[in-house]
Design a protein around this motif. Structure first.
Motif, PDB file in Angstrom:
ATOM      1  N   LEU A  91      -9.430   3.169   5.277  1.00 25.70           N
ATOM      2  CA  LEU A  91     -10.934   3.659   5.786  1.00 25.70           C
ATOM      3  C   LEU A  91     -10.980   5.259   5.823  1.00 25.70           C
ATOM      4  O   LEU A  91     -12.020   5.590   6.296  1.00 25.70           O
ATOM      5  CB  LEU A  91     -10.715   3.338   7.392  1.00 25.70           C
ATOM      6  CG  LEU A  91     -10.427   1.919   7.835  1.00 25.70           C
ATOM      7  CD1 LEU A  91     -10.328   1.643   9.298  1.00 25.70           C
ATOM      8  CD2 LEU A  91     -11.954   1.127   7.520  1.00 25.70           C
ATOM      9  N   LYS A  92      -9.953   5.906   5.119  1.00 29.16           N
ATOM     10  CA  LYS A  92     -10.197   7.295   4.733  1.00 29.16           C
ATOM     11  C   LYS A  92     -11.178   7.643   3.553  1.00 29.16           C
ATOM     12  O   LYS A  92     -11.434   8.729   3.427  1.00 29.16           O
ATOM     13  CB  LYS A  92      -8.786   8.013   4.670  1.00 29.16           C
ATOM     14  CG  LYS A  92      -7.831   7.845   5.759  1.00 29.16           C
ATOM     15  CD  LYS A  92      -6.408   8.465   5.165  1.00 29.16           C
ATOM     16  CE  LYS A  92      -5.556   8.451   6.354  1.00 29.16           C
ATOM     17  NZ  LYS A  92      -5.961   9.299   7.568  1.00 29.16           N
ATOM     18  N   ASN A  93     -11.656   6.526   3.183  1.00 34.46           N
ATOM     19  CA  ASN A  93     -12.767   6.697   1.936  1.00 34.46           C
ATOM     20  C   ASN A  93     -12.394   7.567   0.991  1.00 34.46           C
ATOM     21  O   ASN A  93     -13.078   8.325   0.252  1.00 34.46           O
ATOM     22  CB  ASN A  93     -13.984   7.505   2.620  1.00 34.46           C
ATOM     23  CG  ASN A  93     -15.241   6.924   1.756  1.00 34.46           C
ATOM     24  OD1 ASN A  93     -15.294   6.059   0.845  1.00 34.46           O
ATOM     25  ND2 ASN A  93     -16.251   8.029   1.622  1.00 34.46           N
ATOM     26  N   LYS A  94     -10.963   7.223   0.512  1.00 35.72           N
ATOM     27  CA  LYS A  94     -10.349   7.807  -0.645  1.00 35.72           C
ATOM     28  C   LYS A  94      -9.667   6.954  -1.356  1.00 35.72           C
ATOM     29  O   LYS A  94      -8.992   5.864  -0.799  1.00 35.72           O
ATOM     30  CB  LYS A  94      -9.320   9.064  -0.404  1.00 35.72           C
ATOM     31  CG  LYS A  94     -10.123  10.334   0.211  1.00 35.72           C
ATOM     32  CD  LYS A  94      -8.873  11.486   0.455  1.00 35.72           C
ATOM     33  CE  LYS A  94      -9.316  12.692   0.868  1.00 35.72           C
ATOM     34  NZ  LYS A  94      -8.313  13.809   0.948  1.00 35.72           N
ATOM     35  N   SER A  95      -9.526   6.964  -2.688  1.00 36.26           N
ATOM     36  CA  SER A  95      -8.702   6.097  -3.408  1.00 36.26           C
ATOM     37  C   SER A  95      -7.179   6.439  -3.028  1.00 36.26           C
ATOM     38  O   SER A  95      -6.880   7.581  -2.588  1.00 36.26           O
ATOM     39  CB  SER A  95      -8.864   6.325  -5.032  1.00 36.26           C
ATOM     40  OG  SER A  95     -10.176   5.594  -5.235  1.00 36.26           O
ATOM     41  N   ILE A  96      -6.271   5.372  -3.489  1.00 36.33           N
ATOM     42  CA  ILE A  96      -4.901   5.718  -3.188  1.00 36.33           C
ATOM     43  C   ILE A  96      -4.039   5.450  -4.572  1.00 36.33           C
ATOM     44  O   ILE A  96      -4.062   4.656  -5.103  1.00 36.33           O
ATOM     45  CB  ILE A  96      -4.323   4.484  -2.041  1.00 36.33           C
ATOM     46  CG1 ILE A  96      -5.278   4.911  -0.961  1.00 36.33           C
ATOM     47  CG2 ILE A  96      -3.126   4.840  -1.894  1.00 36.33           C
ATOM     48  CD1 ILE A  96      -5.023   3.615   0.079  1.00 36.33           C
ATOM     49  N   ILE A  97      -3.011   6.548  -4.533  1.00 39.22           N
ATOM     50  CA  ILE A  97      -2.169   6.178  -5.546  1.00 39.22           C
ATOM     51  C   ILE A  97      -0.850   5.608  -4.762  1.00 39.22           C
ATOM     52  O   ILE A  97      -0.533   6.377  -3.868  1.00 39.22           O
ATOM     53  CB  ILE A  97      -1.619   7.736  -6.105  1.00 39.22           C
ATOM     54  CG1 ILE A  97      -2.791   8.305  -6.870  1.00 39.22           C
ATOM     55  CG2 ILE A  97      -0.441   7.259  -6.897  1.00 39.22           C
ATOM     56  CD1 ILE A  97      -3.303   7.600  -8.256  1.00 39.22           C
ATOM     57  N   LEU A  98      -0.596   4.486  -5.246  1.00 38.10           N
ATOM     58  CA  LEU A  98       0.732   3.750  -4.873  1.00 38.10           C
ATOM     59  C   LEU A  98       1.944   3.894  -5.657  1.00 38.10           C
ATOM     60  O   LEU A  98       1.864   3.275  -6.688  1.00 38.10           O
ATOM     61  CB  LEU A  98       0.239   2.352  -4.531  1.00 38.10           C
ATOM     62  CG  LEU A  98       1.490   1.494  -3.826  1.00 38.10           C
ATOM     63  CD1 LEU A  98       1.587   2.162  -2.217  1.00 38.10           C
ATOM     64  CD2 LEU A  98       0.933   0.054  -3.532  1.00 38.10           C
ATOM     65  N   PHE A  99       2.816   4.898  -5.117  1.00 40.23           N
ATOM     66  CA  PHE A  99       4.084   4.947  -5.799  1.00 40.23           C
ATOM     67  C   PHE A  99       5.077   4.128  -5.469  1.00 40.23           C
ATOM     68  O   PHE A  99       5.314   3.402  -4.306  1.00 40.23           O
ATOM     69  CB  PHE A  99       5.012   6.117  -5.750  1.00 40.23           C
ATOM     70  CG  PHE A  99       4.018   7.382  -6.284  1.00 40.23           C
ATOM     71  CD1 PHE A  99       4.194   7.273  -7.734  1.00 40.23           C
ATOM     72  CD2 PHE A  99       3.648   8.580  -5.712  1.00 40.23           C
ATOM     73  CE1 PHE A  99       3.490   8.507  -8.477  1.00 40.23           C
ATOM     74  CE2 PHE A  99       3.169   9.540  -6.348  1.00 40.23           C
ATOM     75  CZ  PHE A  99       3.245   9.637  -7.968  1.00 40.23           C
ATOM     76  N   TYR A 100       6.000   3.140  -6.535  1.00 35.18           N
ATOM     77  CA  TYR A 100       6.927   2.334  -6.400  1.00 35.18           C
ATOM     78  C   TYR A 100       7.908   2.291  -7.307  1.00 35.18           C
ATOM     79  O   TYR A 100       7.506   3.151  -8.477  1.00 35.18           O
ATOM     80  CB  TYR A 100       6.461   0.994  -5.675  1.00 35.18           C
ATOM     81  CG  TYR A 100       5.659   0.151  -6.616  1.00 35.18           C
ATOM     82  CD1 TYR A 100       5.853  -1.084  -7.386  1.00 35.18           C
ATOM     83  CD2 TYR A 100       4.376   0.640  -6.749  1.00 35.18           C
ATOM     84  CE1 TYR A 100       5.227  -1.713  -8.232  1.00 35.18           C
ATOM     85  CE2 TYR A 100       3.426  -0.132  -7.407  1.00 35.18           C
ATOM     86  CZ  TYR A 100       3.875  -1.296  -8.203  1.00 35.18           C
ATOM     87  OH  TYR A 100       3.087  -1.983  -9.076  1.00 35.18           O
TER      88      TYR A 100
END
Length: 292
Positions: free
Chosen positions: A108-117
């Motif tokens: 909902l923050k209207n930003k794309s997300i980098i998901l590290f794992y």
């Protein structure tokens, strides 16, 4: 020749994928015996890595971790094959999340997300995330030379609405998505060994100074993305639990490389907690500089 190899192997993979789980894991035990006891696949590397990074353990304790690792590694490889035919309900039952509400807050923050794992527990079944999210999922992967097996890997890893992006095209495609207003989550497995002559960051990991991947952080800075770490734990055989840990929701205010340092420390903590679930077959400490 590539196609011939593919048509010979694919039916075998498909048959493995439809095995009932009790038989499936019995088959994994048989494969483990061959891989570990008979072939000794990368046993020298695995043994050296464990001895190097866990020197406080006795030789007997290190061997116990080694044996558990090979069992887990064979499960992991076969679980990737299982993904060919696994149902949505089955993968949701076997790969669960503790705090999906946090991920939805980030959506909902209207930003794309980098998901590290990391190469830890079941990074293959992390594609289950695609069955729960509202934004588009993208996975960064390294292309396989055999185009038929490359297509097979893409088919497996994109089963639940994910799109795979070749590492060579990552920046181009992510920038294009942002320019088009397409918000997504981009999965980066960033714990392995970058080329030392290209590494912008060297930091401590499991007691040694090594090169650290920073591509995910650099992309997040360039495009003002939020960053999460997905901590994946193995609860029992064939069952995993993932927890989202915020690394940054305002990366422009973070010191340079701070997010990459946070990520590698989270991976380190997991390895110390249960080292048998880390992928020890890679020469992660090949370019180490010094010990602590």
């Amino acid at each position: 020749m590539q196609f011939l190899l593919y048509i010979l192997v694919y039916p075998i993979l498909w048959l493995i994928s439809i095995l009932p789980f009790p038989l499936f894991y019995l088959f994994s035990d048989c494969i483990c015996f061959l891989v570990y006891r008979v072939i000794g696949y990368r046993k020298k590397t695995v043994r050296a890595n464990i001895a190097l990074t866990l020197p406080h353990l006795t030789t007997q304790e290190q061997r116990k971790i080694e044996r558990k690792f090979y069992s887990h590694m064979c499960d992991l490889f076969l679980e990737m094959i299982k993904t060919l035919t696994i149902t949505k309900s089955e993968i949701q039952k076997r790969f669960q999340f503790t705090n999906l509400e946090l991920f939805h807050e980030y959506e909902l923050k209207n930003k794309s997300i980098i998901l590290f794992y990391a190469h830890y527990a079941s990074y293959e079944w992390s594609i289950a995330l695609g069955t729960h999210i509202n934004i588009k999922g993208f996975g960064i992967y390294k292309k396989i030379q055999n185009k038929y097996f490359d297509n097979l890997v893409k088919k497996i890893r994109s089963r639940f609405d994910a799109v795979l992006i070749d590492t060579k095209n990552t920046v181009k495609e992510v920038v294009e998505n942002e320019e088009k207003g397409i918000k997504g989550v981009y999965g980066f497995i960033s714990d392995q060994n970058p080329k030392p002559n290209k590494a912008q960051l060297w930091d401590k990991f499991m007691g040694y100074t090594v090169p650290i991947h920073t591509g995910g952080e650099m992309l997040a800075r360039k495009l003002d993305m939020n960053v999460l770490y997905m901590k994946i734990e193995k609860v029992k055989r064939g069952h995993y639990l993932a927890t989202f840990i915020p690394l940054s929701d305002n990366i422009q205010n973070e010191p340079e490389f701070e997010v990459s340092r946070k990520f590698i420390k989270e991976v380190e903590k997991q390895i110390y907690e249960a080292p048998e679930f880390y992928l020890w077959t890679h020469k992660r400490w090949k370019h180490k500089k010094e010990s602590l």
